[in-house]
Motif scaffolding. Structure first.
Motif, PDB file in Angstrom:
ATOM      1  N   GLU A 105      63.375  47.828  75.361  1.00 13.12           N
ATOM      2  CA  GLU A 105      62.699  48.201  76.604  1.00 13.12           C
ATOM      3  C   GLU A 105      63.224  47.416  77.805  1.00 13.12           C
ATOM      4  O   GLU A 105      62.881  47.741  78.946  1.00 13.12           O
ATOM      5  N   PHE A 106      64.052  46.400  77.570  1.00 12.42           N
ATOM      6  CA  PHE A 106      64.539  45.549  78.651  1.00 12.42           C
ATOM      7  C   PHE A 106      66.041  45.766  78.857  1.00 12.42           C
ATOM      8  O   PHE A 106      66.781  46.071  77.914  1.00 12.42           O
ATOM      9  N   SER A 107      66.466  45.592  80.102  1.00  5.42           N
ATOM     10  CA  SER A 107      67.883  45.594  80.465  1.00  5.42           C
ATOM     11  C   SER A 107      68.323  44.158  80.720  1.00  5.42           C
ATOM     12  O   SER A 107      67.486  43.271  80.930  1.00  5.42           O
ATOM     13  N   CYS A 108      69.625  43.921  80.728  1.00  2.16           N
ATOM     14  CA  CYS A 108      70.140  42.563  80.868  1.00  2.16           C
ATOM     15  C   CYS A 108      71.356  42.562  81.787  1.00  2.16           C
ATOM     16  O   CYS A 108      72.275  43.383  81.619  1.00  2.16           O
ATOM     17  N   VAL A 109      71.347  41.656  82.750  1.00  7.33           N
ATOM     18  CA  VAL A 109      72.501  41.408  83.623  1.00  7.33           C
ATOM     19  C   VAL A 109      73.095  40.063  83.205  1.00  7.33           C
ATOM     20  O   VAL A 109      72.400  39.044  83.215  1.00  7.33           O
ATOM     21  N   ILE A 110      74.359  40.069  82.813  1.00  8.14           N
ATOM     22  CA  ILE A 110      75.031  38.863  82.343  1.00  8.14           C
ATOM     23  C   ILE A 110      76.080  38.460  83.367  1.00  8.14           C
ATOM     24  O   ILE A 110      76.925  39.275  83.754  1.00  8.14           O
ATOM     25  N   VAL A 111      76.023  37.211  83.806  1.00  7.01           N
ATOM     26  CA  VAL A 111      76.991  36.673  84.762  1.00  7.01           C
ATOM     27  C   VAL A 111      78.136  36.043  83.977  1.00  7.01           C
ATOM     28  O   VAL A 111      77.913  35.227  83.076  1.00  7.01           O
ATOM     29  N   ILE A 112      79.364  36.430  84.310  1.00  3.11           N
ATOM     30  CA  ILE A 112      80.548  35.905  83.624  1.00  3.11           C
ATOM     31  C   ILE A 112      81.429  35.205  84.653  1.00  3.11           C
ATOM     32  O   ILE A 112      81.301  35.443  85.863  1.00  3.11           O
ATOM     33  N   PRO A 113      82.324  34.321  84.224  1.00  2.14           N
ATOM     34  CA  PRO A 113      83.204  33.636  85.185  1.00  2.14           C
ATOM     35  C   PRO A 113      84.146  34.602  85.885  1.00  2.14           C
ATOM     36  O   PRO A 113      84.425  35.714  85.400  1.00  2.14           O
ATOM     37  N   ASP A 114      84.644  34.186  87.044  1.00  2.71           N
ATOM     38  CA  ASP A 114      85.642  34.999  87.756  1.00  2.71           C
ATOM     39  C   ASP A 114      86.935  35.079  86.947  1.00  2.71           C
ATOM     40  O   ASP A 114      87.536  36.141  86.824  1.00  2.71           O
ATOM     41  N   TYR A 115      87.338  33.945  86.421  1.00  2.00           N
ATOM     42  CA  TYR A 115      88.573  33.857  85.638  1.00  2.00           C
ATOM     43  C   TYR A 115      88.182  33.878  84.162  1.00  2.00           C
ATOM     44  O   TYR A 115      88.301  32.892  83.445  1.00  2.00           O
ATOM     45  N   TYR A 116      87.693  35.037  83.717  1.00  2.00           N
ATOM     46  CA  TYR A 116      87.101  35.169  82.398  1.00  2.00           C
ATOM     47  C   TYR A 116      88.175  35.431  81.339  1.00  2.00           C
ATOM     48  O   TYR A 116      89.358  35.650  81.646  1.00  2.00           O
ATOM     49  N   ARG A 163      88.800  38.044  78.031  1.00  2.00           N
ATOM     50  CA  ARG A 163      88.300  39.351  77.591  1.00  2.00           C
ATOM     51  C   ARG A 163      87.513  39.253  76.284  1.00  2.00           C
ATOM     52  O   ARG A 163      86.495  39.923  76.111  1.00  2.00           O
ATOM     53  N   ILE A 164      87.974  38.432  75.353  1.00  2.00           N
ATOM     54  CA  ILE A 164      87.271  38.325  74.071  1.00  2.00           C
ATOM     55  C   ILE A 164      85.869  37.759  74.280  1.00  2.00           C
ATOM     56  O   ILE A 164      84.910  38.170  73.615  1.00  2.00           O
ATOM     57  N   TYR A 165      85.727  36.820  75.213  1.00  2.00           N
ATOM     58  CA  TYR A 165      84.411  36.258  75.512  1.00  2.00           C
ATOM     59  C   TYR A 165      83.463  37.337  76.037  1.00  2.00           C
ATOM     60  O   TYR A 165      82.295  37.416  75.629  1.00  2.00           O
ATOM     61  N   VAL A 166      83.954  38.210  76.920  1.00  2.00           N
ATOM     62  CA  VAL A 166      83.108  39.260  77.488  1.00  2.00           C
ATOM     63  C   VAL A 166      82.737  40.287  76.425  1.00  2.00           C
ATOM     64  O   VAL A 166      81.584  40.728  76.335  1.00  2.00           O
ATOM     65  N   THR A 167      83.691  40.689  75.601  1.00  2.00           N
ATOM     66  CA  THR A 167      83.394  41.677  74.560  1.00  2.00           C
ATOM     67  C   THR A 167      82.404  41.128  73.534  1.00  2.00           C
ATOM     68  O   THR A 167      81.553  41.872  73.028  1.00  2.00           O
ATOM     69  N   ASN A 168      82.490  39.847  73.230  1.00  2.00           N
ATOM     70  CA  ASN A 168      81.516  39.254  72.308  1.00  2.00           C
ATOM     71  C   ASN A 168      80.125  39.187  72.923  1.00  2.00           C
ATOM     72  O   ASN A 168      79.123  39.373  72.219  1.00  2.00           O
ATOM     73  N   LEU A 169      80.051  38.904  74.216  1.00  2.00           N
ATOM     74  CA  LEU A 169      78.742  38.930  74.878  1.00  2.00           C
ATOM     75  C   LEU A 169      78.156  40.336  74.891  1.00  2.00           C
ATOM     76  O   LEU A 169      76.944  40.517  74.734  1.00  2.00           O
TER      77      LEU A 169
END
Length: 718
Positions: free
Chosen positions: A294-305, A307-313
């Motif tokens: 029932e909830f949505s989520c906004v995740i803040v990631i680094p500018d110089y991220y 890709r594997i870190y973002v896909t795992n999140l």
């Protein structure tokens, strides 16, 4: 007979060569396909139509429910509310069901999108182990002990951290005295002797537990829980039974591979910290997957991220936690949303990393991203070393002990400053609260260490950079393109230039061909002399400060200009900052540093020089854009709360770029907003934009496309 002569006799048995149906070729002159010819075939349009259909069904159900309850309902067209009122109600409804998560190296900030401020939770988890982290080594800053017959004895304070640190500390102190005398400030000749003599003879006072009104309630782990997260983990005594060891899953802005032996355990700790923070801090009773959906989520990631870190999140949020939908936003873009700036240069001084990035019209300029591996924790460690050098009365301080770490962070926040007017012999006191013993009250004196420690951002050679690359790529490899097999993590020419200046031998690109010299339209200096090609690795010393050649004319001009501490008098001006409008923009150059070598170089660089490099690559030779970025620099992050940091950085940049002295302006977050929560606040604003935000990823989309959905949904090029 004639057929046999010319070879035309039929020799087959009138059977086909194959039983498969022969596909006749299409007419190349007249064929037509409908692939992606209609709007209904686009994923974004289909999802918008599905959302509109669901909204229409919901309105119809509400109307039928009202009629069944006997309430009077007008015509169907009267059910539609005013557009503004409906948008406001949608924003409130979305905000009540949207959780904003900002993961940092030291703190996690989480809250609902409608909240005024987030909840701050330490990004740490304590797990049962044989030894605590304070028992594994001598601690940090690592004291050098020497054993005698009567046991362990501390060496003299001046020699405790080696001669190299002592020489750097004394040199910085002498430079500060020279600068203060130039600025007509009073400098007492025996200030350091006054501090050391007082600290040597001072003793602590003991306060019993029932007289200490601010005593700490330590976490009770006698029942032996498997793990403890957040603030409670930092309150576990170091000598608890059973023992617990602290794990920080994020270090220096990336995942902490040094302290883990499994990538799955590492990401499981990140998930556990976030899950416990949402349940305890936001007081949400989420027990089943249906409750999470029932909830949505906004995740803040680094500018110089990465890709594997973002896909795992993404997998963690949708598959493991079970959020209904998720979206991502970069830190600098979120900061610009929170501060209300459309074009700016964001400087985020975090706990363990410093990121610099330029934002223009709501988009991050990719080539301006800079990520440096130092921050507030390095300032704390340098501050502890300096006060110990001046015979700090609590000499057995150990930053690996949990109560000592929190105490030193508190002292840094209270006493450190960047204002020269505050530099004098000062008397302070603090209370040491340790588990299992009475509270101790210490008094001590300080002099210039309160300004020299934060000055490490401008002179990073005083900071400790050992062990920051330990374990890098031990568990998690970089991302590779599935077609050509090359690394496809985000790149930045500004970051590559800084890394090349730190380690010129790592530059693999061949030297460029010589170009004809063009005269600069401002002062007539040859452009090649003012802006050496970034492909050539500049010869720099080990401390990372660029040095110009002896024949450089800008260097000779800047020698006569008084420079503040942290800036070399021979630092040349970036050529792009003095390019005239008459000069044609040069084509964008390839990065001079190979992607594979970047993980081997520790990005430690003076902060003002890194800011100039970022703006140089963002402006691309445009004087107008350069002035816009220099006039809208915003400093955020917890380390920016040091008193006088903004003024000192502005003066340093003005001395570094005298031709742009009037344009340079560094501001703080508006509306008295805490600099630590600006990024979270901007992400909360982004999460409430239900009508214009098309970057949400739901479980339906992720189930069918996997991580490929990021290429369609992110606001930047994935």
């Amino acid at each position: 007979m004639l057929n046999n002569i010319i070879g035309l006799e039929r020799t087959d048995n009138n059977m086909d060569l194959t039983s498969w149906a022969v596909v006749q070729p299409i007419n190349q002159k007249n064929y037509y396909v409908e692939f992606l010819k209609r709007d209904e075939q686009l994923l974004a349009v289909r999802m918008q139509q599905e959302e509109a259909r669901n909204k229409m069904v919901k309105k119809a159900k509400d109307r039928d429910r009202a009629l069944a309850e006997g309430r009077q309902v007008g015509p169907e067209e009267d059910m539609d509310d005013d557009d503004d009122q409906e948008a406001e109600e949608d924003e409130i409804a979305v905000g009540n069901k949207t959780i904003v998560v900002h993961i940092g190296s030291q703190n996690l900030r989480v809250g609902m999108a409608n909240d005024a401020l987030p909840k701050t939770v330490p990004m740490v988890i304590a797990r049962r182990a044989e030894k605590s982290e304070s028992e594994e080594n001598d601690g940090e800053p690592a004291p050098k002990r020497r054993k005698l017959d009567n046991g362990k004895v501390w060496p003299e304070a001046e020699k405790r951290f080696g001669d190299e640190f002592a020489q750097k500390f004394v040199a910085m102190s002498n430079d500060l005295k020279v600068r203060m005398r130039m600025n007509k400030r009073k400098v007492l000749p025996q200030s350091r002797d006054m501090v050391t003599s007082y600290n040597k003879r001072t003793m602590f006072d003991t306060i019993t537990e029932h007289n200490d009104t601010l005593r700490i309630e330590w976490t009770d782990v006698s029942d032996g829980p498997e793990f403890v997260t957040g603030r409670a983990a930092l309150r576990i005594p170091d000598n608890s039974e059973p023992r617990y060891r602290l794990f920080w899953p994020i270090q220096y802005g990336v995942v902490n591979e040094a302290d883990y032996n499994s990538a799955s355990v590492l990401y499981n700790d990140i998930q556990q910290i976030i899950e416990d923070a949402i349940r305890t801090e936001l007081k949400l009773d989420l027990k089943t997957k249906k409750d999470w959906s029932e909830f949505s989520c906004v995740i803040v990631i680094p500018d110089y991220y990465e890709r594997i870190y973002v896909t795992n999140l993404l997998q963690m949020a949708l598959a493991e936690l079970g959020f209904g939908k998720v979206c991502f936003i970069q830190e600098s873009l979120a900061a610009s949303f929170g501060a209300g700036f459309s074009t700016c240069c964001i400087i985020d001084l975090g706990a363990q990393k410093t990121s610099i990035c330029c934002v223009e019209d709501g988009m991050v300029i990719d080539n301006s991203r800079v990520n440096l591996k130092y921050g507030g924790s390095d300032i704390t460690e340098a501050f502890v070393k300096m006060i110990i050098y001046n015979h700090f009365p609590y000499a057995e301080v150990n930053l690996n002990r949990r109560h000592d770490f929190q105490l030193m962070e508190e002292l840094k926040q209270k006493f450190c400053t960047m204002l020269e007017a505050d530099i004098s012999v000062q008397l302070y006191d603090f209370h040491l609260r340790a588990p299992g013993q009475d509270t101790r009250k210490y008094t001590f004196k300080t002099y210039d260490e309160v300004i020299l420690a934060p000055m490490g951002l401008f002179k990073p050679e005083i900071l400790n950079d050992s062990g920051k690359l330990t374990g890098r790529r031990k568990l998690i490899d970089r991302s590779y393109d599935i077609y050509d097999g090359k690394p496809n993590d985000p790149t930045s020419t500004a970051q590559a230039e800084i890394l090349t200046s730190i380690a010129p031998e790592a530059a693999v690109a061949p030297p460029p061909k010589p170009k004809p010299k063009k005269l600069n339209g401002i002062n007539g200096i040859a452009k090649d002399e003012l802006n050496p090609d970034s492909r050539r690795g500049s010869m720099v010393p080990m401390d990372g400060t660029p040095q110009p050649s002896a024949a450089s004319s800008p260097a000779r001009k800047m020698e006569s200009t008084p420079q503040p501490d942290g800036i070399d008098a021979g630092t040349p001006l970036p050529g792009d900052l003095t390019t005239s409008k008459a000069d044609e923009p040069e084509p964008e150059e390839e990065e001079p540093l190979s992607i594979e070598r970047r993980d081997d170089i520790l990005p430690i660089h003076p902060l003002p020089s890194a800011i100039v490099t970022s703006i140089t690559h963002a402006a691309k030779g445009s004087p107008h854009k350069t002035r816009d970025l220099l006039s809208s620099i915003m400093v955020i992050g917890g380390s920016s709360n040091v008193n006088g940091m903004t003024q000192y950085l502005e003066e340093t940049l003005q001395a570094l770029l005298p031709s742009y002295g009037k344009e340079i302006m560094i501001s703080r977050p508006p509306r008295e907003l805490d600099a630590q929560v600006v990024v979270w606040k901007g992400a909360a604003v982004f999460g409430r934009m239900s009508r214009t935000n098309d970057s949400w990823i739901n479980g339906f989309l992720y189930e069918r496309l996997g991580e490929r959905c990021l290429a369609h949904k992110l606001m930047w090029a994935w």
